[in-house]
Design a protein around this motif. Structure first.
Motif, short mmCIF file in Angstrom:
data_model
loop_
_atom_site.label_atom_id
_atom_site.label_comp_id
_atom_site.label_asym_id
_atom_site.label_seq_id
_atom_site.Cartn_x
_atom_site.Cartn_y
_atom_site.Cartn_z
N LEU A 1 -56.19 -62.39 33.01
CA LEU A 1 -55.70 -63.80 32.78
C LEU A 1 -54.11 -63.50 32.23
CD1 LEU A 1 -58.22 -65.81 30.68
CD2 LEU A 1 -57.13 -66.22 33.14
N GLU A 2 -53.74 -62.60 31.28
CA GLU A 2 -52.61 -62.63 30.67
C GLU A 2 -51.62 -62.03 31.70
OE1 GLU A 2 -52.51 -59.81 27.22
OE2 GLU A 2 -54.43 -60.67 26.50
N MET A 3 -52.12 -61.14 32.43
CA MET A 3 -51.11 -60.59 33.53
C MET A 3 -50.91 -61.66 34.79
SD MET A 3 -50.16 -57.73 32.36
CE MET A 3 -49.25 -56.87 33.92
N ARG A 4 -51.62 -62.38 34.88
CA ARG A 4 -51.52 -63.51 35.63
C ARG A 4 -50.24 -64.21 35.27
NH1 ARG A 4 -56.91 -66.88 36.37
NH2 ARG A 4 -58.47 -65.29 37.42
N ARG A 5 -50.30 -64.66 34.39
CA ARG A 5 -49.15 -65.46 33.84
C ARG A 5 -47.93 -64.65 33.63
NH1 ARG A 5 -52.85 -67.36 29.34
NH2 ARG A 5 -53.86 -68.83 30.20
N GLU A 6 -48.13 -63.38 33.27
CA GLU A 6 -46.92 -62.63 33.30
C GLU A 6 -46.19 -62.31 34.61
OE1 GLU A 6 -46.31 -58.50 31.22
OE2 GLU A 6 -47.79 -59.62 29.81
N ILE A 7 -47.00 -62.03 35.52
CA ILE A 7 -46.60 -61.95 36.98
C ILE A 7 -45.95 -63.11 37.38
CG2 ILE A 7 -47.05 -61.45 39.32
CD1 ILE A 7 -49.06 -59.25 38.41
N ARG A 8 -46.61 -64.47 37.19
CA ARG A 8 -45.99 -65.34 37.47
C ARG A 8 -44.36 -65.76 36.78
NH1 ARG A 8 -44.94 -69.11 41.26
NH2 ARG A 8 -45.45 -70.99 40.71
N ALA A 9 -44.47 -65.52 35.63
CA ALA A 9 -43.46 -65.45 34.70
C ALA A 9 -42.02 -64.81 35.41
CB ALA A 9 -43.48 -65.52 33.34
#
Ligand code: ATP
Length: 343
Positions: free
Chosen positions: A171-179
């Protein structure tokens, strides 16, 4: 920023049916495009064709307007992140990140600049001298991303980069990659079999099935206007109910009322659009699953299973009769034979 364009791209391995069959789509410059579909549908092969790791047997691939169909991977202006991370175990984090730059002869000062920037973006400062084995899965993932960042290519390709991480970290990495993708203005093509990942991260989704594109559109388009029964059932959890209109008995006329030949029409309705109603269609309960905020009611209308998402708590025993209804406006119609949406 660069656009990635596939035009009638095909890849057949030996005598097998084509793994990628006449695939055409354009990922706009700076877009996040997910390649989504079940195992074996050709997602990874499509990505590897864009990367130049496989040679196509037909069609044209353009990156930034340039025909790269026959170009070597290094000449395509792409970076890549794999599911396995592909880190060198004997090299430190620092060495792993700049390895590709050294190979390409990028000079020392420039390497240092790019390394510093990637490390700052990814928060890898404290780990630079560690070996991959001394890192957590999430940290290893960041090193793999670091490699892609320092390449400073306009296009990045990722193949299931989060599948080795636990649910929370994913979940965290999803946001990070998107950002990261937004911040760097990358054109990102991202392979996943996880529809939630594709729906939450991507600007547009290429949904593949058996080597072909089933639908290409925004997450909202795939969800709200699925072009086929396959798309309707692949996107959304639990999947859309699809049943022959005739299964509804007398109510069929109401739900199929568009001058359609009912015998050939399948009706699609999302579980959240099905509700209990005193004048609804009779259905026999098979199970009720309590989820907290709502319940999943599984029932049968004749021989056909149907799932309803009922808000709050609902109890009913197997075999009990309930009455179900849905708004005609929430119903999708498909040709039962071709599986295609009927407008
Ligand atoms: P998964 O999610 O399981 O990785 P995928 O959608 O990425 O699946 P691909 O890996 O692209 O699917 O494979 C598509 C088809 O091509 C499969 O039937 C696969 O067996 C076949 N295939 C892939 N690579 C090769 C190869 N090198 N040689 C022969 N067949 C291959």
């Amino acid at each position: 920023m660069a656009e990635v364009e596939l035009s009638h791209v095909t890849k057949a391995f030996g005598e097998q049916a084509a793994a990628v069959n006449d695939v055409s789509f354009t990922a706009g410059a700076g877009d996040f495009v997910a390649l989504l579909g079940p195992s074996g549908c050709g997602k990874s092969t499509t990505l590897r064709l864009i990367a130049g790791l496989e040679t196509s047997t037909g069609g044209v691939i353009r990156i930034g307007g340039r025909d790269v169909t026959g170009a070597a991977p290094a000449e395509r202006g792409i970076s890549m992140v794999f599911q396995s991370y592909a880190l060198f175990p004997h090299l430190s984090v620092r060495q792993n990140i700049v390895f590709g730059l050294e190979v390409r002869g990028v000079e020392k000062q420039e390497r240092a600049r790019r390394l510093e920037r990637a490390v700052e973006i990814l928060g890898l400062g404290p780990y630079l001298d560690r070996k991959p084995s001394q890192l957590s899965g999430g940290q290893q993932q960041r090193v793999a991303l670091g490699r892609a960042i320092v390449a400073e290519t306009p296009v990045c390709l990722m193949d299931e980069p989060l599948s080795n991480l636990d649910a929370q970290l994913r979940l965290e990495m999803r946001r990070e990659i998107r950002a990261l993708q937004r911040r760097l203005g990358l054109t990102l093509i991202y392979v996943t079999h996880d529809q939630v990942e594709a729906m939450t991260m991507a600007d547009r989704i290429v949904l593949m099935n058996a080597g072909r594109i089933e639908q290409y559109g925004t997450p909202e388009e795939l969800y709200d206007r699925p072009a086929t029964i396959f798309t309707a059932r692949f996107v959304g959890t639990p999947p859309m109910n699809v049943l022959p209109v005739t299964a509804l008995g007398e109510a069929a006329a109401h739900y199929g009322s568009r001058g359609l030949e009912l015998a050939k029409v399948s009706l699609g309705v999302r579980p959240e659009a099905v509700r209990l109603s005193d004048d609804g269609i009779h259905a026999s309960v098979t199970a009720v699953e309590y989820l907290g905020a709502d319940c999943l009611l599984e029932a049968r209308i004749g021989d056909h299973a149907i799932v309803a998402r009922i808000p709050g708590k609902f109890t009913a025993g197997a075999g009990e009769t309930v009455r179900l209804a849905f708004d005609a406006s929430a119903v999708h119609h498909f040709d039962s034979e071709t599986g295609r949406r009927i407008q």
